[in-house]
Design an enzyme around this catalytic site. Structure first.
Site, PDB file in Angstrom:
ATOM      1  N   ASP A 148       0.636  -1.302  -0.114  1.00 21.16           N
ATOM      2  CA  ASP A 148      -0.008  -0.060  -0.011  1.00 21.16           C
ATOM      3  C   ASP A 148       0.984   1.337   0.069  1.00 21.16           C
ATOM      4  O   ASP A 148       2.087   1.003   0.066  1.00 21.16           O
ATOM      5  CB  ASP A 148      -0.884  -0.145   1.243  1.00 21.16           C
ATOM      6  CG  ASP A 148      -2.224   0.643   1.099  1.00 21.16           C
ATOM      7  OD1 ASP A 148      -2.496   1.352   0.164  1.00 21.16           O
ATOM      8  OD2 ASP A 148      -3.227   0.235   1.768  1.00 21.16           O
ATOM      9  N   ASP A 203     -10.008   3.562  -3.663  1.00 16.15           N
ATOM     10  CA  ASP A 203     -10.498   2.399  -3.166  1.00 16.15           C
ATOM     11  C   ASP A 203     -12.049   2.367  -3.822  1.00 16.15           C
ATOM     12  O   ASP A 203     -12.830   3.272  -3.909  1.00 16.15           O
ATOM     13  CB  ASP A 203     -10.900   2.429  -1.699  1.00 16.15           C
ATOM     14  CG  ASP A 203      -9.475   1.946  -1.220  1.00 16.15           C
ATOM     15  OD1 ASP A 203      -8.343   2.061  -1.860  1.00 16.15           O
ATOM     16  OD2 ASP A 203      -9.492   1.653   0.128  1.00 16.15           O
TER      17      ASP A 203
END
Ligand code: GLA
Length: 383
Positions: A148, A203
């Site tokens: 990430d 997202d």
């Protein structure tokens, strides 16, 4: 004495090997399950083991899903040697135990880390610990790493992801490398040299509007995806309850056409038959896993975008097509012309419905769908 040409060739090969992700993985888009979309931080080893059991026995493993991936919130601290430790409350048996369990079911095991100092949920990140983390993951038997991009300060993503890519290569264990910096630094341009897939957007969430935004964001970057390195429009929401089964069918059809990673994101312990039927649709998945690896894209848009034709060529010379009714209220039929999918108009072609797994007949020049409801789609192979 070595000739100049020999030395030049050796240098070029060395550069190629050290710069590129060198794991031989990602020849087709990855398939599996990940904990984030449904569980968020609320995970533990029992849940992960139950998911692995479900995948092994409910038909998903047979359909191609093989990675069981733990997302954020498993990591807790580092010991005095800097070795990462799992959360003692939620993962008391440790990640090696979990990897062994997942492997015993014939599946592969994936973990999450972050390129910055801390993960997005505030757990320890890998910045400055890439080499030791990669060695630790390899020693545990990790097969897949998602990295990430939270808490990375002014770092350059190419630098940090390349550092981890090289650290993974150096372990000698093939570890699928999934980059997750949300598309902000054009990862499709440099990602193929560094990882096996890269997120293209922020997202996803379990809503039709977000699905559409992410879908449309894939159009300008379709050509960057291919064998070994895939555009990643984020994980699937199928089965999480925020959309209808008709909408989830469109979501799954489109992710398959896009050659997107197929990473399920729902609770597999309580999966209903309709959800499982979407996740295991054999001929739809075959398009996703097609060896040519060409990402499908929008080839025609009519009626202010309400009627859309998406398509891609397949390795056997046939075409995969999604006819999509993007309107919120009206039903439509959609006419596909052979010219829309790189065929000459006088060819007689068979049209196959990939969800029904039946041939609809032979057609010359064009094919018109039955009525498609709002948010619905038809997925075809033309051969
Ligand atoms: C970011 C990622 C998500 C998920 C969370 C975990 O938002 O994009 O996919 O991994 O972090 O905190």
């Amino acid at each position: 004495m070595y000739s100049l040409r020999y030395i030049l060739a050796a240098v070029l090969i060395a550069v190629a090997v050290t710069n590129a992700v060198d794991n031989g993985l990602g020849l087709t888009p990855q398939m599996g399950w990940n904990s984030w979309n449904h569980f968020g931080c609320d995970i533990n080893e029992t849940i992960i083991m139950q998911m692995a059991q479900a995948i092994a026995t409910n038909g998903m493993a047979a359909a191609g899903y093989n990675y069981v991936n733990v997302d954020d919130c498993w990591a807790y601290s580092r010991d005095s040697n800097g070795v990462i430790q799992s959360d003692p409350t939620t993962f008391p048996s440790g990640m090696q135990y979990l990897a062994n369990y997942v492997h015993s079911l014939g599946l592969k095991f994936g973990l999450y880390t972050c390129a910055g100092t801390e993960t997005c949920a505030g757990r320890p990140g890998s910045e400055g610990y890439e080499a030791i983390d990669a060695q630790t993951y390899a020693s545990w038997g990790v097969d897949y790493l998602k990295e990430d991009w939270c808490n990375t300060g002014n770092n350059n993503p190419v630098d940090l992801y390349t550092t981890m890519s090289k650290a993974l290569n150096a372990t000698g264990r093939p570890i699928f490398f999934s980059l997750c910096n949300w598309g902000v630094d054009n990862p499709w341009a440099w990602g193929p040299d560094v990882g096996n897939s890269w997120r293209t957007t922020g997202d996803i969430n379990d809503s039709w509007d977000r699905f559409l935004q992410i879908l449309y964001a894939q159009i300008p970057i379709a050509s960057y995806s291919g064998v070994g390195g895939w555009n990643d429009p984020d994980m699937l929401e199928v089965g999480n309850g925020g959309m209808s089964n008709l909408e989830y069918t469109t979501h799954f059809s489109m992710w398959s056409l896009l050659a997107a990673p197929l990473i399920a994101g729902n609770d597999l312990r309580s999966v209903d038959a309709a959800t499982l039927a979407i996740y295991t649709a054999k001929e739809v998945i075959a398009v996703n896993q097609d060896k040519l690896g060409t990402q499908g894209t929008l080839v025609k848009s009519l009626n202010q975008g309400d009627q859309q034709i998406w398509a891609r060529p397949l390795a056997d010379g046939s075409r995969a097509v999604v006819l999509f009714n993007a309107d919120d209220t009206n039903t439509f039929t959609i006419q596909l012309n052979w010219g829309d999918i790189w065929l000459s108009p006088n060819q007689a072609m068979t049209v196959r419905d990939l969800w029904a797994e039946t041939d609809l007949g032979q057609f010359t020049g064009s094919f018109t769908s039955a009525t498609i409801p709002p948010h619905g789609s038809v997925m075809l192979r033309v051969y």
